[in-house]
Design an enzyme around this catalytic site. Structure first.
Site, short mmCIF file in Angstrom:
data_model
loop_
_atom_site.label_atom_id
_atom_site.label_comp_id
_atom_site.label_asym_id
_atom_site.label_seq_id
_atom_site.Cartn_x
_atom_site.Cartn_y
_atom_site.Cartn_z
N ASP A 113 10.12 -30.38 -9.97
CA ASP A 113 11.43 -29.90 -10.51
C ASP A 113 11.52 -28.50 -10.87
OD1 ASP A 113 12.31 -32.38 -10.07
OD2 ASP A 113 12.16 -33.14 -11.93
N HIS A 151 -6.67 -5.46 -5.97
CA HIS A 151 -5.54 -6.39 -6.32
C HIS A 151 -5.89 -7.49 -7.45
CE1 HIS A 151 -3.89 -5.92 -2.05
NE2 HIS A 151 -3.53 -5.09 -2.53
N ASP A 181 -0.95 -0.73 -11.81
CA ASP A 181 -0.10 -0.60 -10.90
C ASP A 181 1.13 -1.64 -11.00
OD1 ASP A 181 1.00 -0.74 -8.21
OD2 ASP A 181 -0.82 -0.76 -7.17
N ASP A 199 7.25 1.48 -7.09
CA ASP A 199 5.76 1.23 -6.77
C ASP A 199 4.97 2.36 -7.20
OD1 ASP A 199 3.12 0.13 -6.26
OD2 ASP A 199 3.57 0.54 -4.09
N HIS A 201 -8.93 2.19 0.83
CA HIS A 201 -7.41 1.74 1.25
C HIS A 201 -6.94 2.85 1.81
CE1 HIS A 201 -5.63 3.34 -2.38
NE2 HIS A 201 -6.64 2.81 -3.13
N HIS A 223 2.26 3.52 2.03
CA HIS A 223 2.80 2.51 2.93
C HIS A 223 4.18 2.80 2.86
CE1 HIS A 223 3.90 0.36 -0.89
NE2 HIS A 223 2.64 0.77 -1.20
N HIS A 276 5.89 -3.47 0.35
CA HIS A 276 5.12 -2.90 1.47
C HIS A 276 6.35 -3.09 2.64
CE1 HIS A 276 0.76 -3.66 0.34
NE2 HIS A 276 1.39 -2.73 -0.56
N GLU A 298 -0.89 7.21 -2.81
CA GLU A 298 -1.58 6.56 -4.00
C GLU A 298 -3.20 6.53 -3.60
OE1 GLU A 298 -1.28 1.89 -3.49
OE2 GLU A 298 0.42 2.50 -2.15
N TYR A 317 -13.01 4.27 -6.84
CA TYR A 317 -13.51 3.15 -7.37
C TYR A 317 -14.87 2.80 -7.15
CZ TYR A 317 -8.55 2.39 -6.00
OH TYR A 317 -7.21 2.68 -5.88
N ARG A 326 -6.57 5.24 -9.83
CA ARG A 326 -5.50 5.32 -8.84
C ARG A 326 -4.33 5.96 -9.49
NH1 ARG A 326 -5.60 0.67 -6.85
NH2 ARG A 326 -3.79 -0.58 -7.67
N GLU A 331 -0.33 6.86 -8.21
CA GLU A 331 0.60 6.18 -7.17
C GLU A 331 2.04 6.82 -7.37
OE1 GLU A 331 1.11 2.17 -6.34
OE2 GLU A 331 1.91 2.50 -4.32
N1 GLY Z 1 1.40 -2.21 -5.42
C1 GLY Z 1 1.05 -2.73 -4.17
C2 GLY Z 1 0.44 -1.14 -3.70
O1 GLY Z 1 0.45 -0.19 -4.41
O2 GLY Z 1 0.26 -1.16 -2.58
MN MN Z 2 1.78 0.98 -3.27
MN MN Z 3 0.92 0.01 -6.33
#
Ligand code: GLY
Ligand code: MN
Ligand code: MN
Length: 440
Positions: A38, A242, A259, A270, A349, A353, A360, A384, A388, A406, A408
């Site tokens: 529900d 993540h 983030d 972002d 990474h 993006h 994304h 970004e 690490y 990071r 960004e």
């Molecule tokens: N927050 C997701 C990324 O930075 O890709």
């Molecule tokens: Mn991002």
């Molecule tokens: Mn991000």
């Protein structure tokens, strides 16, 4: 600021123009998803559906049919009917009249009539466009409708071509209009305020989720929701790309990596910032942070019309690798480290993006020949870079271990050079420490 029906209509016009004559496009919104008995997840319209309609209710399908000349088209909206009892429980509905009056559909139908009405719309069209692969249930529905149309026309009236609608829509969404940039600027400003508040609120021993609540306070005050699950990682949790548990205490002497960002009118921002829990960077944190900031600033500069999509990454990687070698964290020849990608031990990474209605966002990264595409006016990308150093990485001196950083920002490629949407939140060591020192 909100988009108007004229904006949505202009998008439908552009789509219809690209479909060609005697074609039909069928676009469904997202399904409603149950969280548990529900209780459902808050509904969020499918981005491409909303992009064309501005219609935010669940259970809706838009249909665009071009005529034989390709000059004219009919826009139909299938949606929930008005229903007094359901509206008392679950909220007001536009209904079929509202679909025409407020959303400017040429035709509107109850969603329950979709299976019946869609057959005559499909019949005798040359091309059928839909978002192939978006959802298995919808793929099955399309197959079922084609079979039905085949049956009722004895095979003469079914579309000869089934075409991936995303090819057209994604390309439209990738190039943002001035109004879309304005919405993204609003989202970015709110997110920047949230990060500023986080820098001003953090204290040693605070829980990560309590710091997340400070961000959510700003989002909520502005009627926004997070554009994705917020990452608030103290110390070594900043090394988990993540990390979303956000359930550990923030320690004196550690950094915290946040983030997090909101979406406004279905447009995302972002942002990542990394700052010291106690307000002062340690010497190790400072030197690593400065390398990443240098890489980030240089990568932003590389977002120039005509540059390869990959240029910011290439620029950032070289600065990061030079920094790692300088500090003795990596050893060897810089070109070889870059060539072999051994830097991925610390930077695993990409540097960005596409950003838009989805965090994304849609849009291809390579052209039909497999080459990276180049920046064009109105494309929005994140920048970004990060480093690490895993807490258990015995290849590096102990003092570096467990540091994750990071930085960004969100950047629009423009004829006048890169436009940074997220500059309202500080990122230099000096500015962060000054802001944090001014806390009560
Ligand atoms: N927050 C997701 C990324 O930075 O890709
Ligand atoms: Mn991002
Ligand atoms: Mn991000």
């Amino acid at each position: 600021m909100k988009l108007t029906q004229a904006d949505f209509q202009e998008r439908r016009d552009r789509l219809a123009e690209q479909m060609g004559p005697n074609s039909i496009a069928i676009i469904a919104t997202s399904p409603e998803v149950m969280r548990n008995r529900d209780a459902d997840y808050k509904f969020r319209a499918d981005s491409s559906f909303f992009y064309l309609t501005g219609f935010a209710e669940p259970q809706a399908v838009a249909v665009i049919e071009t005529d034989e000349t390709g000059e004219m088209y009919v826009y139909s909206l299938f949606c929930r009917e008005r229903n007094r009892e359901m509206e008392i429980w679950n909220g007001y509905r536009a209904g079929v009249d509202g679909a025409i009056d407020a959303y400017e559909a040429d035709e509107a139908y109850a969603i329950d009539l979709l299976d019946e009405e869609i057959i005559s719309k499909i019949l005798n069209k040359q091309k059928l466009y839909y978002r192939i692969g978006q959802r298995a249930e919808f793929d099955a529905k399309i197959s079922h409708w084609i079979a039905k149309a085949h049956e009722s026309s004895r095979g003469f009236g079914v579309p000869a071509h089934i075409i991936q609608l995303d090819q057209i829509l994604d390309e439209m969404r990738l190039h943002k209009s001035a109004e879309e940039i304005e919405l993204m600027q609003i989202a970015a400003n709110i997110s920047a305020d949230a990060h500023t508040r986080a820098m001003q609120s953090v204290r040693p021993d605070m829980m990560e989720y309590a710091l997340e609540a400070e961000l959510n306070y700003i989002f909520g005050q502005q009627g926004c929701v997070p554009a994705y699950n917020s990452i608030v990682g103290g110390g070594k949790n900043g090394c988990i790309l993540h990390y979303v548990e956000n359930n550990q205490p923030l320690k004196d002497g550690d950094l915290v990596l946040i983030d997090a960002a909101c979406e406004y009118e279905c447009y995302a921002s972002d942002i990542t910032r990394t700052f010291p829990v106690n307000g002062k960077f340690s010497p190790e944190q400072k030197v690593l942070y400065q390398i990443i900031l240098d890489a980030q600033i240089a990568a932003i500069e590389a977002i120039q019309i005509g540059n390869s999509y990959k240029e910011p990454h290439t620029v950032a990687v070289r600065i990061l690798v030079e920094g790692l070698v300088d500090l003795g964290i990596m050893q060897g020849d810089i070109d070889q480290i870059i060539e072999s990608e051994s830097y991925r031990q610390f930077y695993m990474h990409g540097t960005g993006h596409w950003l838009g209605m989805d965090v994304h966002d849609v849009g291809t990264y390579k052209d039909d020949n497999g080459q990276w595409r180049t920046y064009e006016h109105g494309m929005v990308v994140t920048v970004e870079p990060g480093l690490y150093i895993a807490p258990d990485d015995e290849t590096v001196e102990k003092k570096w271990r467990g540091i994750g950083i990071r930085i960004e920002d969100d950047v629009v490629a423009t004829e006048q050079g890169p436009l940074v949407l997220t500059k309202n939140v500080v990122k230099s060591i000096e500015d962060i420490e000054a802001l944090m020192a001014s806390r009560n």
